[in-house]
Design a protein around this motif. Structure first.
Motif, PDB file in Angstrom:
ATOM      1  N   MET A 127      95.706  10.333  31.492  1.00 46.49           N
ATOM      2  CA  MET A 127      94.417  10.826  31.970  1.00 46.49           C
ATOM      3  C   MET A 127      93.305  10.286  31.065  1.00 46.49           C
ATOM      4  O   MET A 127      93.407  10.347  29.847  1.00 46.49           O
ATOM      5  N   SER A 128      92.247   9.723  31.644  1.00 46.77           N
ATOM      6  CA  SER A 128      91.193   9.153  30.798  1.00 46.77           C
ATOM      7  C   SER A 128      90.317  10.284  30.234  1.00 46.77           C
ATOM      8  O   SER A 128      90.131  11.320  30.859  1.00 46.77           O
ATOM      9  N   GLN A 129      89.811  10.012  29.046  1.00 47.34           N
ATOM     10  CA  GLN A 129      89.003  11.017  28.345  1.00 47.34           C
ATOM     11  C   GLN A 129      87.534  10.899  28.724  1.00 47.34           C
ATOM     12  O   GLN A 129      87.019   9.799  28.929  1.00 47.34           O
ATOM     13  N   THR A 130      86.867  12.017  28.776  1.00 42.62           N
ATOM     14  CA  THR A 130      85.420  12.053  28.952  1.00 42.62           C
ATOM     15  C   THR A 130      84.813  12.434  27.615  1.00 42.62           C
ATOM     16  O   THR A 130      85.167  13.465  27.037  1.00 42.62           O
ATOM     17  N   HIS A 131      83.940  11.565  27.109  1.00 42.42           N
ATOM     18  CA  HIS A 131      83.366  11.767  25.773  1.00 42.42           C
ATOM     19  C   HIS A 131      81.963  12.356  25.867  1.00 42.42           C
ATOM     20  O   HIS A 131      81.111  11.820  26.581  1.00 42.42           O
ATOM     21  N   ILE A 132      81.756  13.423  25.109  1.00 40.85           N
ATOM     22  CA  ILE A 132      80.449  14.090  25.097  1.00 40.85           C
ATOM     23  C   ILE A 132      79.859  14.005  23.692  1.00 40.85           C
ATOM     24  O   ILE A 132      80.508  14.378  22.704  1.00 40.85           O
ATOM     25  N   ALA A 133      78.631  13.520  23.615  1.00 35.17           N
ATOM     26  CA  ALA A 133      77.889  13.512  22.347  1.00 35.17           C
ATOM     27  C   ALA A 133      77.111  14.819  22.241  1.00 35.17           C
ATOM     28  O   ALA A 133      76.383  15.190  23.172  1.00 35.17           O
ATOM     29  N   ILE A 134      77.311  15.531  21.135  1.00 35.95           N
ATOM     30  CA  ILE A 134      76.571  16.778  20.913  1.00 35.95           C
ATOM     31  C   ILE A 134      75.458  16.513  19.910  1.00 35.95           C
ATOM     32  O   ILE A 134      75.699  15.968  18.826  1.00 35.95           O
ATOM     33  N   VAL A 135      74.241  16.911  20.280  1.00 33.06           N
ATOM     34  CA  VAL A 135      73.100  16.789  19.367  1.00 33.06           C
ATOM     35  C   VAL A 135      72.618  18.203  19.057  1.00 33.06           C
ATOM     36  O   VAL A 135      72.220  18.949  19.963  1.00 33.06           O
ATOM     37  N   VAL A 136      72.703  18.568  17.781  1.00 33.63           N
ATOM     38  CA  VAL A 136      72.313  19.921  17.347  1.00 33.63           C
ATOM     39  C   VAL A 136      70.901  19.853  16.764  1.00 33.63           C
ATOM     40  O   VAL A 136      70.614  19.023  15.901  1.00 33.63           O
ATOM     41  N   GLY A 137      70.029  20.737  17.220  1.00 33.70           N
ATOM     42  CA  GLY A 137      68.621  20.690  16.821  1.00 33.70           C
ATOM     43  C   GLY A 137      68.289  21.438  15.547  1.00 33.70           C
ATOM     44  O   GLY A 137      67.117  21.712  15.287  1.00 33.70           O
ATOM     45  N   SER A 138      69.292  21.778  14.746  1.00 31.67           N
ATOM     46  CA  SER A 138      69.058  22.457  13.470  1.00 31.67           C
ATOM     47  C   SER A 138      69.844  21.759  12.375  1.00 31.67           C
ATOM     48  O   SER A 138      71.013  21.410  12.576  1.00 31.67           O
ATOM     49  N   LEU A 139      69.205  21.607  11.215  1.00 30.95           N
ATOM     50  CA  LEU A 139      69.897  21.025  10.054  1.00 30.95           C
ATOM     51  C   LEU A 139      70.334  22.105   9.076  1.00 30.95           C
ATOM     52  O   LEU A 139      70.906  21.806   8.028  1.00 30.95           O
ATOM     53  N   ARG A 140      70.080  23.360   9.395  1.00 33.03           N
ATOM     54  CA  ARG A 140      70.365  24.484   8.484  1.00 33.03           C
ATOM     55  C   ARG A 140      71.873  24.620   8.245  1.00 33.03           C
ATOM     56  O   ARG A 140      72.662  24.512   9.197  1.00 33.03           O
ATOM     57  N   ARG A 141      72.250  24.872   6.974  1.00 35.10           N
ATOM     58  CA  ARG A 141      73.687  24.931   6.637  1.00 35.10           C
ATOM     59  C   ARG A 141      74.451  25.949   7.483  1.00 35.10           C
ATOM     60  O   ARG A 141      75.525  25.685   7.977  1.00 35.10           O
ATOM     61  N   GLU A 142      73.888  27.167   7.607  1.00 34.30           N
ATOM     62  CA  GLU A 142      74.606  28.228   8.338  1.00 34.30           C
ATOM     63  C   GLU A 142      74.130  28.337   9.789  1.00 34.30           C
ATOM     64  O   GLU A 142      74.210  29.406  10.398  1.00 34.30           O
ATOM     65  N   SER A 143      73.620  27.262  10.324  1.00 33.49           N
ATOM     66  CA  SER A 143      72.996  27.263  11.649  1.00 33.49           C
ATOM     67  C   SER A 143      73.859  27.934  12.724  1.00 33.49           C
ATOM     68  O   SER A 143      75.024  27.584  12.913  1.00 33.49           O
ATOM     69  N   PHE A 144      73.255  28.873  13.455  1.00 32.10           N
ATOM     70  CA  PHE A 144      73.933  29.464  14.617  1.00 32.10           C
ATOM     71  C   PHE A 144      74.237  28.383  15.659  1.00 32.10           C
ATOM     72  O   PHE A 144      75.262  28.414  16.337  1.00 32.10           O
ATOM     73  N   ASN A 145      73.293  27.460  15.800  1.00 33.84           N
ATOM     74  CA  ASN A 145      73.483  26.423  16.823  1.00 33.84           C
ATOM     75  C   ASN A 145      74.612  25.472  16.449  1.00 33.84           C
ATOM     76  O   ASN A 145      75.345  25.000  17.319  1.00 33.84           O
ATOM     77  N   ARG A 146      74.760  25.201  15.159  1.00 39.29           N
ATOM     78  CA  ARG A 146      75.901  24.386  14.713  1.00 39.29           C
ATOM     79  C   ARG A 146      77.202  25.149  14.988  1.00 39.29           C
ATOM     80  O   ARG A 146      78.192  24.569  15.449  1.00 39.29           O
ATOM     81  N   GLN A 147      77.197  26.453  14.732  1.00 44.15           N
ATOM     82  CA  GLN A 147      78.402  27.253  15.018  1.00 44.15           C
ATOM     83  C   GLN A 147      78.715  27.225  16.511  1.00 44.15           C
ATOM     84  O   GLN A 147      79.883  27.133  16.916  1.00 44.15           O
ATOM     85  N   LEU A 148      77.659  27.292  17.327  1.00 44.68           N
ATOM     86  CA  LEU A 148      77.870  27.215  18.779  1.00 44.68           C
ATOM     87  C   LEU A 148      78.437  25.843  19.160  1.00 44.68           C
ATOM     88  O   LEU A 148      79.374  25.749  19.972  1.00 44.68           O
ATOM     89  N   ALA A 149      77.882  24.792  18.540  1.00 41.01           N
ATOM     90  CA  ALA A 149      78.374  23.430  18.826  1.00 41.01           C
ATOM     91  C   ALA A 149      79.827  23.277  18.411  1.00 41.01           C
ATOM     92  O   ALA A 149      80.575  22.501  19.023  1.00 41.01           O
ATOM     93  N   ASN A 150      80.237  24.007  17.366  1.00 38.04           N
ATOM     94  CA  ASN A 150      81.649  23.966  16.943  1.00 38.04           C
ATOM     95  C   ASN A 150      82.545  24.729  17.920  1.00 38.04           C
ATOM     96  O   ASN A 150      83.710  24.364  18.126  1.00 38.04           O
ATOM     97  N   ALA A 151      82.011  25.794  18.494  1.00 38.50           N
ATOM     98  CA  ALA A 151      82.823  26.657  19.371  1.00 38.50           C
ATOM     99  C   ALA A 151      82.939  26.114  20.796  1.00 38.50           C
ATOM    100  O   ALA A 151      83.974  26.300  21.452  1.00 38.50           O
ATOM    101  N   LEU A 152      81.919  25.445  21.279  1.00 42.81           N
ATOM    102  CA  LEU A 152      81.895  25.033  22.687  1.00 42.81           C
ATOM    103  C   LEU A 152      83.069  24.130  23.089  1.00 42.81           C
ATOM    104  O   LEU A 152      83.658  24.343  24.166  1.00 42.81           O
ATOM    105  N   PRO A 153      83.436  23.133  22.267  1.00 38.35           N
ATOM    106  CA  PRO A 153      84.539  22.257  22.701  1.00 38.35           C
ATOM    107  C   PRO A 153      85.834  23.005  22.979  1.00 38.35           C
ATOM    108  O   PRO A 153      86.650  22.569  23.796  1.00 38.35           O
ATOM    109  N   ARG A 154      86.030  24.151  22.332  1.00 39.62           N
ATOM    110  CA  ARG A 154      87.273  24.923  22.539  1.00 39.62           C
ATOM    111  C   ARG A 154      87.339  25.522  23.943  1.00 39.62           C
ATOM    112  O   ARG A 154      88.379  26.015  24.358  1.00 39.62           O
TER     113      ARG A 154
END
Ligand SMILES: Cc1cc2nc3c(=O)[nH]c(=O)nc-3n(C[C@H](O)[C@H](O)[C@H](O)COP(=O)(O)O)c2cc1C
Length: 184
Positions: free
Chosen positions: A1-28
């Motif tokens: 099965m061929s893979q579909t690749h998604i680039a994630i761009v997170v709009g926060s550079l903050r270490r504990e960023s909620f949005n970074r945590q969301l970006a980590n959780a979404l692929p699951r």
């Protein structure tokens, strides 16, 4: 099965960023034939049109990562009722030189976390304007404005139980959207 690749761009550079945590959780929440890569935007220089003829190596890297992706997922907070400057800076870089944008035709998703109850709704509308100009088909529904409060993520970093079904429905819609619109 061929893979579909998604680039994630997170709009926060903050270490504990909620949005970074969301970006980590979404692929699951995505099917196995989808893969995700968070792109670095914190090392991009400030955009200067004088540099269009000789874009910095970091800019060329970011553009090539966008070009290689089947779709782009923007995960962003709201700053002063708009998109954070770091995100706009990254978008401006990859949209240039004129006629050589990396974004055209790539199916996009927009989602975000802010501390306010309607957080990210206005930022997302501003972002949608930008993406329309960049000719990116962008998932319209469901809209996802998440509030960064206790329980949004569980101890494993997954979406917490109160929001899980909703965020799963969002991901299902985004996956279907990418399958419908991906061209690369
Ligand atoms: C410069 C700045 C402007 C902000 N403006 C807004 C805003 O317009 N709306 C909002 O809901 N939250 C706003 N916030 C609060 C953010 O929602 C909060 O800092 C959030 O945690 C940022 O996302 P992050 O955790 O991914 O860094 C602002 C925060 C900063 C630093």
């Amino acid at each position: 099965m061929s893979q579909t690749h998604i680039a994630i761009v997170v709009g926060s550079l903050r270490r504990e960023s909620f949005n970074r945590q969301l970006a980590n959780a979404l692929p699951r929440l995505a099917p196995k034939d989808f893969s995700f890569k968070q792109l670095e935007i914190g090392d991009l220089p400030l955009y200067n049109q004088d540099d269009d003829a000789k874009q910095a190596p970091q800019v060329l890297r970011f553009k090539s990562e966008i070009k290689a992706a089947h779709g782009v997922l923007f995960v962003t907070p709201e700053y002063n009722r708009s998109v954070p400057g770091v995100l706009k800076n990254a978008i401006d870089h990859a949209s240039r030189p004129y006629g050589q944008s990396a974004f055209g035709g790539k199916p996009a998703g927009v989602i975000g976390v802010s501390v306010g109850a309607i957080g990210t709704s206005i930022a997302q509308q501003h972002l949608r304007n930008i993406l329309a100009y960049l000719d990116m088909p962008t998932l319209g529904q469901p809209e996802a404005f998440l509030q960064g409060k206790d329980g949004l993520f569980d101890a494993s970093g997954d979406i917490g139980k109160d929001s899980k079904a909703f965020v799963q429905s969002w991901m299902d819609a985004y996956v279907a959207w990418v399958k419908r619109h991906a061209t690369v």
